[in-house]
Motif scaffolding. Structure first.
Motif, mmCIF file in Angstrom:
data_model
loop_
_atom_site.group_PDB
_atom_site.id
_atom_site.type_symbol
_atom_site.label_atom_id
_atom_site.label_comp_id
_atom_site.label_asym_id
_atom_site.label_seq_id
_atom_site.Cartn_x
_atom_site.Cartn_y
_atom_site.Cartn_z
ATOM 1 N N ASP A 297 -13.094 -2.658 2.679
ATOM 2 C CA ASP A 297 -12.417 -2.565 3.822
ATOM 3 C C ASP A 297 -11.395 -1.701 4.135
ATOM 4 N N ILE A 298 -11.443 -0.544 3.438
ATOM 5 C CA ILE A 298 -10.230 0.536 3.472
ATOM 6 C C ILE A 298 -11.349 1.904 3.443
ATOM 7 N N ALA A 299 -11.019 2.623 4.370
ATOM 8 C CA ALA A 299 -11.799 3.793 4.659
ATOM 9 C C ALA A 299 -10.879 4.766 3.866
ATOM 10 N N ILE A 300 -11.543 5.676 3.043
ATOM 11 C CA ILE A 300 -11.074 6.721 2.324
ATOM 12 C C ILE A 300 -11.416 8.307 2.479
ATOM 13 N N ARG A 301 -10.478 9.146 2.737
ATOM 14 C CA ARG A 301 -10.980 10.640 2.766
ATOM 15 C C ARG A 301 -10.104 11.376 1.952
ATOM 16 N N ILE A 302 -10.751 12.317 1.328
ATOM 17 C CA ILE A 302 -10.100 13.002 0.307
ATOM 18 C C ILE A 302 -9.920 14.749 0.719
ATOM 19 N N TYR A 303 -9.098 15.445 0.799
ATOM 20 C CA TYR A 303 -8.817 16.761 1.302
ATOM 21 C C TYR A 303 -8.394 17.504 0.149
ATOM 22 N N ASP A 304 -9.002 18.562 0.034
ATOM 23 C CA ASP A 304 -8.622 19.657 -1.139
ATOM 24 C C ASP A 304 -7.267 20.641 -0.254
ATOM 25 N N GLY A 305 -6.256 19.681 -0.540
ATOM 26 C CA GLY A 305 -5.089 20.654 0.342
ATOM 27 C C GLY A 305 -4.651 19.873 1.551
ATOM 28 N N SER A 306 -4.454 20.686 2.784
ATOM 29 C CA SER A 306 -4.022 20.093 3.659
ATOM 30 C C SER A 306 -5.018 19.365 4.650
ATOM 31 N N PRO A 307 -4.713 18.567 5.228
ATOM 32 C CA PRO A 307 -5.640 17.554 5.969
ATOM 33 C C PRO A 307 -6.432 18.278 7.286
ATOM 34 N N LEU B 237 -5.010 -7.432 17.891
ATOM 35 C CA LEU B 237 -3.835 -8.363 17.577
ATOM 36 C C LEU B 237 -3.261 -7.695 16.252
ATOM 37 N N THR B 238 -4.208 -7.031 15.351
ATOM 38 C CA THR B 238 -3.889 -6.838 13.723
ATOM 39 C C THR B 238 -3.584 -5.494 13.798
ATOM 40 N N GLY B 239 -4.069 -4.676 14.669
ATOM 41 C CA GLY B 239 -3.941 -3.187 14.793
ATOM 42 C C GLY B 239 -4.432 -2.599 13.522
ATOM 43 N N SER B 240 -4.397 -1.329 13.305
ATOM 44 C CA SER B 240 -4.562 -0.706 12.138
ATOM 45 C C SER B 240 -3.511 -0.132 11.238
ATOM 46 N N PHE B 241 -4.079 -0.184 10.033
ATOM 47 C CA PHE B 241 -2.981 0.374 8.929
ATOM 48 C C PHE B 241 -3.638 1.805 8.447
ATOM 49 N N SER B 242 -2.502 2.964 8.231
ATOM 50 C CA SER B 242 -3.048 3.961 7.823
ATOM 51 C C SER B 242 -1.806 4.591 6.845
ATOM 52 N N THR B 243 -2.163 5.297 5.831
ATOM 53 C CA THR B 243 -1.388 5.915 5.097
ATOM 54 C C THR B 243 -1.907 6.966 4.221
ATOM 55 N N ARG B 244 -1.153 7.808 3.492
ATOM 56 C CA ARG B 244 -1.382 8.855 2.700
ATOM 57 C C ARG B 244 -0.819 9.252 1.572
ATOM 58 N N ASN B 245 -1.378 9.724 0.404
ATOM 59 C CA ASN B 245 -0.761 10.190 -0.646
ATOM 60 C C ASN B 245 -1.251 11.354 -1.422
ATOM 61 N N GLU B 246 -0.801 11.710 -2.263
ATOM 62 C CA GLU B 246 -1.357 12.808 -3.051
ATOM 63 C C GLU B 246 -1.671 12.415 -4.579
ATOM 64 N N ILE B 247 -2.377 13.273 -5.045
ATOM 65 C CA ILE B 247 -2.671 13.087 -6.546
ATOM 66 C C ILE B 247 -3.050 14.571 -7.036
ATOM 67 N N GLU B 248 -2.830 14.999 -8.398
ATOM 68 C CA GLU B 248 -3.097 15.877 -8.804
ATOM 69 C C GLU B 248 -4.079 16.105 -9.959
ATOM 70 N N LEU C 142 -13.170 17.110 1.445
ATOM 71 C CA LEU C 142 -13.808 17.227 0.064
ATOM 72 C C LEU C 142 -14.907 15.890 0.324
ATOM 73 N N ALA C 143 -14.351 14.730 0.638
ATOM 74 C CA ALA C 143 -15.485 13.544 0.579
ATOM 75 C C ALA C 143 -14.652 12.542 1.385
ATOM 76 N N GLN C 144 -15.673 11.670 1.989
ATOM 77 C CA GLN C 144 -15.099 10.533 2.765
ATOM 78 C C GLN C 144 -16.088 9.358 2.564
ATOM 79 N N THR C 145 -15.523 8.092 2.581
ATOM 80 C CA THR C 145 -16.435 6.946 2.131
ATOM 81 C C THR C 145 -17.367 6.851 3.471
ATOM 82 N N VAL C 146 -18.531 6.180 3.253
ATOM 83 C CA VAL C 146 -19.553 6.176 4.392
ATOM 84 C C VAL C 146 -19.146 5.291 5.575
#
Length: 610
Positions: free
Chosen positions: A254-264, A285-296, A270-274
């Protein structure tokens, strides 16, 4: 009229039923507050749930990448420990790892051999001797050092087609291999299209390289690492497959994921969930939640975006917010209905009690008015009786005098002086009788409320002079000083001169009648604010201030005994007030008390302002 009374009763009833509205307002505020707190709490829990899911996905991703690097290190150790590495040994090693079972995201494990252009022919011969009869290095070498793929397992058709491909010929792969060579650590490529991508399900991928040096281990310097580089063990990954494996391993769909190689940017995706939506607006009512982080990963920075999906919002307790509010609203309405019913019943009972009290007060008031009317009627009757008695006495007195002197005249044997005295007495009593009759006529007009005025321009100064001349001699005989002042500047009034004269005569006669010998009487005229003001002030017996409000009333006398002492009917002030009102004026009486004199003021409109 009935409708007005009903509306008045409704407003009175509503004004008494305020408490239920306060209760309703308070309960609504309480409901809104409770709903808001519940919603904020639910949103806080959703935020924690979302952040927990993000942390699980990141941990799963880092864990999978760590496993991939771990099996590459295991492969490097295997190659370094193998004296005569060949295709069979490499295949056995890869099969022991069970890639398809344990490492779903990886397309396999490969080995590239570092060769120079002059050693390329030997490499080709060796590979053909191991059973790869169609082995060739491609594309055509462009540099002195090449990195052709010599082994790639599992031996799928797509992997077999990649054998012989010189990875150093492609810039992205070459940069990652050079980084791995110089650091001795695992290095990842940027976004690439794998050589194996030749079907319909094409997707981007990435590769992780781990350097292998001659004689094993990692040389101490960059220069020695470059000179002793033997090749690379690497693994290609289909990025979307890798991401789906990470998501399934984390157990979150229930959380969509996008991976960028560098800037968004779209070029770096690079990839995203279907199940990743283009625009995630979430529930109202609930709205949406979004965030981002980085890994090496292998020296490269991946930016990962996370967005909650509608399925995430379905699980939110914030969806209960409308139900909480409507339950509170229903409770508020029920509470309002109960309190309103109780308050309205109490208000109706109170209104009935008030009506009974009001009726009782009205009955009491009517009774008191009846008593007061009876008292006034009795007083009026007594006054009338006394008035009739006075009239009878006053009319009879001059008649008796006239009759007596008439009998004397009939005797015939009278001296001249006696005859003249008799005639004077008869004339005096006739004048007195005439004055009494005029007072009665004026009083009759007052009772009938007639406004029979012969209006014309009236000079009050002229009337004052005439009346002053009439009473001046009588005042002198009584030892009273009469003074007059006329401050008018030609102002006149519109009225009946004869009636105005009656006012002057009544007021001046009263002043003369009640002022003792040696007293003073002042008569004045002046203009004041569009009025002609007549002021008659004396130093006579005065009036009790308590009696001043009734002094102009009919049949009301300050001291009825004065009519016996001074004569007259006692109607002068009532007649004067009536005449002044007919002229649209006013009359007032002032006195500081008995023995302190009295002052009468008459105000009549000036002709130009009438």
């Amino acid at each position: 009229m009935t409708e007005f009374v009903q509306k008045s009763q409704f407003r009175r009833l509503t004004s008494r039923i305020k408490f239920p509205y306060f209760v309703f307002a308070f309960s609504i505020i309480l409901t809104i507050g409770a709903t808001f707190l519940f919603y904020q709490s639910a949103r806080g829990k959703d935020q924690l749930r979302f952040q927990s899911g993000v942390n699980r996905i990141r941990f799963s991703m880092e864990n999978r990448l760590g496993l991939y690097i771990a099996f590459l290190k295991a492969g490097r150790g295997f190659i370094e420990s193998s004296k005569d590495l060949d295709h069979r040994k490499f295949t056995n090693f890869v099969e022991s790892l069970e890639l398809q079972k344990n490492y779903f995201g990886s397309q396999g494990i490969g080995y590239t051999k570092t060769v120079r252009r002059d050693g390329l022919e030997n490499l080709v011969d060796r590979m053909k001797s191991e059973g790869f009869s169609d082995f060739r290095v491609f594309p055509d070498p462009a540099g002195d050092t090449l990195q052709p793929i010599v082994y790639l397992e599992p031996a799928t058709e797509s992997n077999r087609q990649a054998l012989g491909f010189d990875m150093a010929s492609e810039e992205n792969r070459r940069a990652a291999m050079e980084q791995a060579r110089d650091t001795g650590l695992a290095a990842g490529t940027g976004r690439v299209v794998l050589f194996q991508e030749n079907g319909e399900d094409r997707q981007f991928g990435f590769l992780i390289y781990l350097p292998i040096y001659e004689n094993g281990g990692s040389p101490a310097t960059v220069e020695s690492r470059r000179q002793n580089l033997s090749g690379f063990i690497y693994s290609p990954f289909r990025a979307t497959n890798f991401l789906n494996e990470v998501q399934q391993n984390a157990g979150l769909t229930d959380i969509a994921i996008r991976i960028y190689d560098g800037s968004p940017e779209d070029g770096n995706l690079l990839a995203q969930t279907v199940n990743a939506p283009e625009n995630n607006l979430g529930s109202p009512l609930t709205g949406s939640f979004s965030t981002r982080n980085e890994i090496e990963i292998g020296g490269r920075r991946w930016l990962i975006e996370y967005d909650s999906l509608p399925s995430f919002a379905i699980q939110s307790s914030a969806n209960w917010t409308p139900l909480i509010f409507f339950c509170g609203l229903i409770f508020s309405l029920l509470l309002f209905g109960m309190t309103y019913w109780e308050a309205s019943t109490r208000a109706k009972l109170q209104e009935t009690a008030d009506d009974l009290t009001e009726s009782e007060k009205k009955i009491q008031g009517l009774f008191e008015k009846e008593q007061e009317a009876r008292r006034v009627a009795e007083t009026a009757n007594a006054t009338k009786d006394e008035f009739i008695s006075v009239v009878s006495h006053e009319l009879r007195t001059p008649l008796n005098a006239i009759a007596g002197w008439a009998q004397i005249l009939k005797s015939g044997d009278l001296s001249k002086s006696t005859r003249e005295l008799a005639l004077q007495k008869i004339e005096k009593n006739l004048r007195l009788q005439t004055g009494l009759v005029e007072d009665l006529l004026n009083y009759s007009q007052l009772v009938s409320s007639r406004e029979d005025l012969d209006k014309s321009e009236v000079d009050c100064g002229e009337i004052m002079d005439n009346v002053y001349a009439e009473i001046e001699q009588a005042a002198a005989l009584k030892g009273i000083v009469v003074s007059k002042t006329d401050e008018l500047d030609g102002q006149k009034i519109l009225g009946d001169a004869e009636k105005i004269r009656i006012v002057f005569v009544n007021l001046m006669s009263n002043a003369l009648k009640f002022t003792p010998a040696g007293g003073q009487i002042g008569i004045g005229l002046k203009a004041a604010e569009g009025f002609v003001e007549i002021v008659i002030e004396d130093s006579g017996r005065g009036i009790d201030p308590a009696f001043l409000p009734q002094i102009f009333d009919r049949f009301s006398q300050y001291d009825s005994s004065t009519t016996r002492i001074f004569g007259g009917l006692g109607l002068g002030l009532a007649v004067s007030k009536h005449i002044v009102r007919l002229h649209h004026g006013s009359i007032e009486a002032e006195s500081e008390g008995e023995g302190k004199g009295a002052k009468f003021s008459v105000r009549l409109p000036v002709l130009r302002n009438y």
